[in-house]
Design an enzyme around this catalytic site. Structure first.
Site, PDB file in Angstrom:
ATOM      1  N   GLY A  39       0.874  -1.176   0.000  1.00 15.38           N
ATOM      2  CA  GLY A  39       0.000   0.000   0.000  1.00 15.38           C
ATOM      3  C   GLY A  39       0.906   1.220   0.000  1.00 15.38           C
ATOM      4  O   GLY A  39       1.916   1.249   0.710  1.00 15.38           O
ATOM      5  N   ASN A  43       3.985   1.857   2.584  1.00 17.12           N
ATOM      6  CA  ASN A  43       5.358   1.817   2.050  1.00 17.12           C
ATOM      7  C   ASN A  43       6.085   3.127   2.360  1.00 17.12           C
ATOM      8  O   ASN A  43       7.259   3.137   2.737  1.00 17.12           O
ATOM      9  CB  ASN A  43       5.345   1.646   0.526  1.00 17.12           C
ATOM     10  CG  ASN A  43       4.779   0.305   0.084  1.00 17.12           C
ATOM     11  OD1 ASN A  43       4.734  -0.641   0.857  1.00 17.12           O
ATOM     12  ND2 ASN A  43       4.330   0.233  -1.165  1.00 17.12           N
ATOM     13  N   ASN A 185       4.713  11.317 -10.549  1.00 14.71           N
ATOM     14  CA  ASN A 185       5.720  10.824 -11.492  1.00 14.71           C
ATOM     15  C   ASN A 185       5.383  11.456 -12.845  1.00 14.71           C
ATOM     16  O   ASN A 185       4.421  12.223 -12.968  1.00 14.71           O
ATOM     17  CB  ASN A 185       5.780   9.283 -11.522  1.00 14.71           C
ATOM     18  CG  ASN A 185       4.507   8.642 -12.069  1.00 14.71           C
ATOM     19  OD1 ASN A 185       3.693   9.294 -12.723  1.00 14.71           O
ATOM     20  ND2 ASN A 185       4.332   7.360 -11.793  1.00 14.71           N
ATOM     21  N   GLY A 223      11.766   8.296 -12.861  1.00  9.88           N
ATOM     22  CA  GLY A 223      12.283   6.920 -12.868  1.00  9.88           C
ATOM     23  C   GLY A 223      13.804   6.919 -12.830  1.00  9.88           C
ATOM     24  O   GLY A 223      14.423   7.700 -12.088  1.00  9.88           O
ATOM     25  N   ASP A 253       7.320   5.338  -3.768  1.00 13.38           N
ATOM     26  CA  ASP A 253       7.053   5.329  -2.318  1.00 13.38           C
ATOM     27  C   ASP A 253       8.356   5.511  -1.545  1.00 13.38           C
ATOM     28  O   ASP A 253       8.413   6.268  -0.565  1.00 13.38           O
ATOM     29  CB  ASP A 253       6.382   4.015  -1.899  1.00 13.38           C
ATOM     30  CG  ASP A 253       5.049   3.812  -2.590  1.00 13.38           C
ATOM     31  OD1 ASP A 253       4.434   4.824  -2.990  1.00 13.38           O
ATOM     32  OD2 ASP A 253       4.624   2.654  -2.740  1.00 13.38           O
ATOM     33  N   GLY A 288      10.294  -6.514  -3.990  1.00 19.71           N
ATOM     34  CA  GLY A 288       9.176  -6.167  -3.105  1.00 19.71           C
ATOM     35  C   GLY A 288       9.068  -4.672  -2.865  1.00 19.71           C
ATOM     36  O   GLY A 288       9.834  -3.867  -3.420  1.00 19.71           O
TER      37      GLY A 288
HETATM   38  P1  ATP Z   1       6.294   3.225  -8.792  1.00 20.16           P
HETATM   39  O1  ATP Z   1       4.958   3.613  -9.341  1.00 20.16           O
HETATM   40  O2  ATP Z   1       6.909   2.030  -9.481  1.00 20.16           O
HETATM   41  O3  ATP Z   1       6.341   3.151  -7.323  1.00 20.16           O
HETATM   42  P2  ATP Z   1       6.991   5.839  -9.641  1.00 20.16           P
HETATM   43  O4  ATP Z   1       6.639   5.811 -11.098  1.00 20.16           O
HETATM   44  O5  ATP Z   1       6.078   6.511  -8.714  1.00 20.16           O
HETATM   45  O6  ATP Z   1       7.321   4.394  -9.134  1.00 20.16           O
HETATM   46  P3  ATP Z   1       9.601   6.629 -10.456  1.00 20.16           P
HETATM   47  O7  ATP Z   1       9.568   7.957 -11.080  1.00 20.16           O
HETATM   48  O8  ATP Z   1       9.681   5.439 -11.353  1.00 20.16           O
HETATM   49  O9  ATP Z   1       8.404   6.524  -9.445  1.00 20.16           O
HETATM   50  O10 ATP Z   1      10.822   6.515  -9.454  1.00 20.16           O
HETATM   51  C1  ATP Z   1      10.905   7.262  -8.269  1.00 20.16           C
HETATM   52  C2  ATP Z   1      12.348   7.495  -7.935  1.00 20.16           C
HETATM   53  O11 ATP Z   1      12.986   6.238  -7.705  1.00 20.16           O
HETATM   54  C3  ATP Z   1      13.172   8.146  -9.031  1.00 20.16           C
HETATM   55  O12 ATP Z   1      12.999   9.544  -9.035  1.00 20.16           O
HETATM   56  C4  ATP Z   1      14.563   7.699  -8.643  1.00 20.16           C
HETATM   57  O13 ATP Z   1      15.052   8.451  -7.540  1.00 20.16           O
HETATM   58  C5  ATP Z   1      14.333   6.271  -8.164  1.00 20.16           C
HETATM   59  N1  ATP Z   1      14.463   5.297  -9.257  1.00 20.16           N
HETATM   60  C6  ATP Z   1      13.495   4.727  -9.978  1.00 20.16           C
HETATM   61  N2  ATP Z   1      14.000   3.895 -10.910  1.00 20.16           N
HETATM   62  C7  ATP Z   1      15.341   3.924 -10.744  1.00 20.16           C
HETATM   63  C8  ATP Z   1      16.456   3.290 -11.393  1.00 20.16           C
HETATM   64  N3  ATP Z   1      16.274   2.430 -12.411  1.00 20.16           N
HETATM   65  N4  ATP Z   1      17.698   3.593 -10.959  1.00 20.16           N
HETATM   66  C9  ATP Z   1      17.910   4.444  -9.930  1.00 20.16           C
HETATM   67  N5  ATP Z   1      16.919   5.082  -9.284  1.00 20.16           N
HETATM   68  C10 ATP Z   1      15.646   4.829  -9.678  1.00 20.16           C
HETATM   69  O1  RIB Z   2       3.444   1.849  -5.008  1.00 21.22           O
HETATM   70  C1  RIB Z   2       3.446   0.459  -4.850  1.00 21.22           C
HETATM   71  C2  RIB Z   2       2.202   0.019  -4.142  1.00 21.22           C
HETATM   72  O2  RIB Z   2       1.089   0.280  -4.945  1.00 21.22           O
HETATM   73  C3  RIB Z   2       2.184  -1.463  -3.846  1.00 21.22           C
HETATM   74  O3  RIB Z   2       2.721  -1.755  -2.575  1.00 21.22           O
HETATM   75  C4  RIB Z   2       0.728  -1.843  -3.982  1.00 21.22           C
HETATM   76  O4  RIB Z   2       0.149  -2.073  -2.739  1.00 21.22           O
HETATM   77  C5  RIB Z   2       0.075  -0.688  -4.720  1.00 21.22           C
HETATM   78  O5  RIB Z   2      -0.944  -0.096  -4.056  1.00 21.22           O
END
Ligand code: ATP
Ligand code: RIB
Length: 306
Positions: A39, A43, A185, A223, A253, A288
Site C-alpha cells: 500500500g 510503504n 511521477n 524513474g 514510495d 518487493g
Molecule cells: P512506482 O509507481 O513504481 O512506485 P513511480 O513511477 O512513482 O514508481 P519513479 O519515477 O519510477 O516513481 O521513481 C521514483 C524514484 O525512484 C526516481 O525519481 C529515482 O530516484 C528512483 N528510481 C526509480 N528507478 C530507478 C532506477 N532504475 N535507478 C535508480 N533510481 C531509480
Molecule cells: O506503489 C506500490 C504500491 O502500490 C504497492 O505496494 C501496492 O500495494 C500498490 O498499491
C-alpha cells in the site's frame, strides 16, 4: 527533528514474478511468489521510519489476517501503532502485483478494502496528531473524501502537506491550493496538467501549471532518470544514482518516504531530494515494496560510496 504524519493505504501485496506479463486470457507460469505488507501509504511510512523519521502511520485495517500483516510488520520495525483505525465490517485490502522479471515492468490491481472507508469523523479524530506534526505526507490511495478532509484539516492547522498523486485521479483545485509540495511521477504529471513531460521546458510548463493552482514546490519523479525539482527560486533536473534495477515497484514510495524524512530533519529541498534518490536507488535493487526499504545507515553508506 520534527514529527511526520503519513496518512494513506495499507494493503497486503501478493507479488508474482513472471517471464512476461500475461495478455488477456493467457496463463503464465510465474517464477516466484511473495506476500508482504504494502500500500502506498504504508510503504512511504516505512521508508520514512527506517530512514530515521519520527513518522506515524494513519490507515484503516479490517479485523482479519491481512490486518495482522500490517501489525506484525509495525511491531517488527518498532513503528507507532497508536493511531491505526479499524473497520468491523470491511476487510483489509490486497494488491495483485505482477512483475516482468526481464524488463522489471509491473502491472498492479489494488483492492483497497477498509482503507477506502475512512470517515470524516475518523479524520477529525487525528487532529491532535496532525497538530504536533510539521509534515503530512499523503497519496490518492484512500477514499477521496478522506484525502480531501485530511488535507484541509492539516492546512488549517498549519501543517506542511506533501501530496504524492498516486494512483493518479482528478485533483480538485481546493486540494492543490496551499499544498507545500506535490510529487507526481511523469505520467501522473502529464495526466494532471495535460503537458507531456518529455523535456526540461515542458517540465517547467507543468511546474508553472501547478504553481498557478497554488502549489509551493513541484517534484516530478522521472524513474531511472532522476527527478525534476521546481521551487520559487530554482528549477533543475537531479539525476538518479546509477544502479541495476531489479524491481522498481514502490520506487516512488521509497522516494517520497526519504524526502519527508530528510525534510523533517531540517534538510533543504535539494539535500532532501538527494537523500530520497539514494533511498529509492537502494530500494529498486531489491525485491518487493515495503521489504525493499533500507535503514538509515545503509542510505548514508550508499551516499558516501556513490
Ligand atoms: P512506482 O509507481 O513504481 O512506485 P513511480 O513511477 O512513482 O514508481 P519513479 O519515477 O519510477 O516513481 O521513481 C521514483 C524514484 O525512484 C526516481 O525519481 C529515482 O530516484 C528512483 N528510481 C526509480 N528507478 C530507478 C532506477 N532504475 N535507478 C535508480 N533510481 C531509480
Ligand atoms: O506503489 C506500490 C504500491 O502500490 C504497492 O505496494 C501496492 O500495494 C500498490 O498499491
Amino acid at each position: 527533528m520534527s514529527k511526520v504524519t503519513v496518512f494513506g493505504s495499507f494493503v497486503v501485496d501478493l507479488m508474482a514474478r513472471t517471464p512476461h506479463l500475461p495478455v488477456p486470457g493467457e496463463t503464465v507460469k510465474g517464477g516466484m511468489f511473495k506476500m508482504g505488507p504494502g500500500g502506498k501509504g504504508f510503504n512511504q511510512c516505512v521508508a520514512a521510519h527506517k530512514a530515521g523519521a519520527d513518522a506515524t502511520m494513519i490507515t484503516k485495517l479490517g479485523r482479519d489476517t491481512f490486518a495482522g500483516v500490517a501489525l506484525s510488520a509495525m511491531d517488527e520495525l518498532k513503528m507507532n501503532k497508536d493511531r491505526i483505525l479499524y473497520s468491523d465490517d470491511v476487510e483489509t485490502g490486497a494488491a495483485l502485483i505482477m512483475v516482468d522479471e526481464n524488463s522489471s515492468q509491473n502491472e498492479i490491481v489494488v483492492v483497497l478494502g477498509s482503507c477506502n472507508t475512512i470517515t470524516d469523523a475518523e479524520v477529525e479524530s487525528i487532529a491532535d496528531q496532525l497538530e504536533q506534526s510539521e509534515y503530512l505526507l499523503t497519496q490518492l490511495e484512500t477514499n477521496v473524501s478522506a484525502t480531501r478532509k485530511v488535507i484541509s484539516l492539516a492546512k488549517d492547522l498549519g501543517v506542511k502537506v506533501i501530496l504524492n498523486t498516486a494512483p493518479v485521479q482528478e485533483v480538485e483545485d481546493a486540494i492543490y491550493n496551499g499544498l507545500y509540495m506535490i510529487t507526481p511521477n511523469e505520467v501522473e504529471a502529464e495526466i494532471l496538467t495535460g503537458i507531456v513531460i518529455d523535456s526540461k521546458e515542458n517540465a517547467d510548463k507543468a511546474a508553472d501549471w501547478f504553481f498557478s493552482k497554488g502549489v509551493e514546490n513541484v517534484i516530478i519523479t522521472l524513474g531511472g532518470r532522476g527527478v525534476y525539482v521546481a521551487t520559487a527560486e530554482k528549477r533543475e533536473i537531479i539525476p538518479a544514482y546509477t544502479v541495476k534495477a531489479l524491481d522498481t515497484t514502490g520506487a516512488g514510495d521509497a522516494f517520497n518516504g526519504g524526502l519527508v524524512a530528510a525534510l523533517s530533519e531540517g534538510k533543504d529541498i535539494w539535500q532532501a531530494v538527494n537523500f530520497a534518490n539514494a533511498l529509492a536507488a537502494i530500494s529498486v535493487q531489491r525485491l518487493g515494496t515495503t521489504p525493499a526499504m533500507p535503514w538509515r545507515e545503509e542510505i548514508l553508506d550508499f551516499m558516501k560510496n556513490n
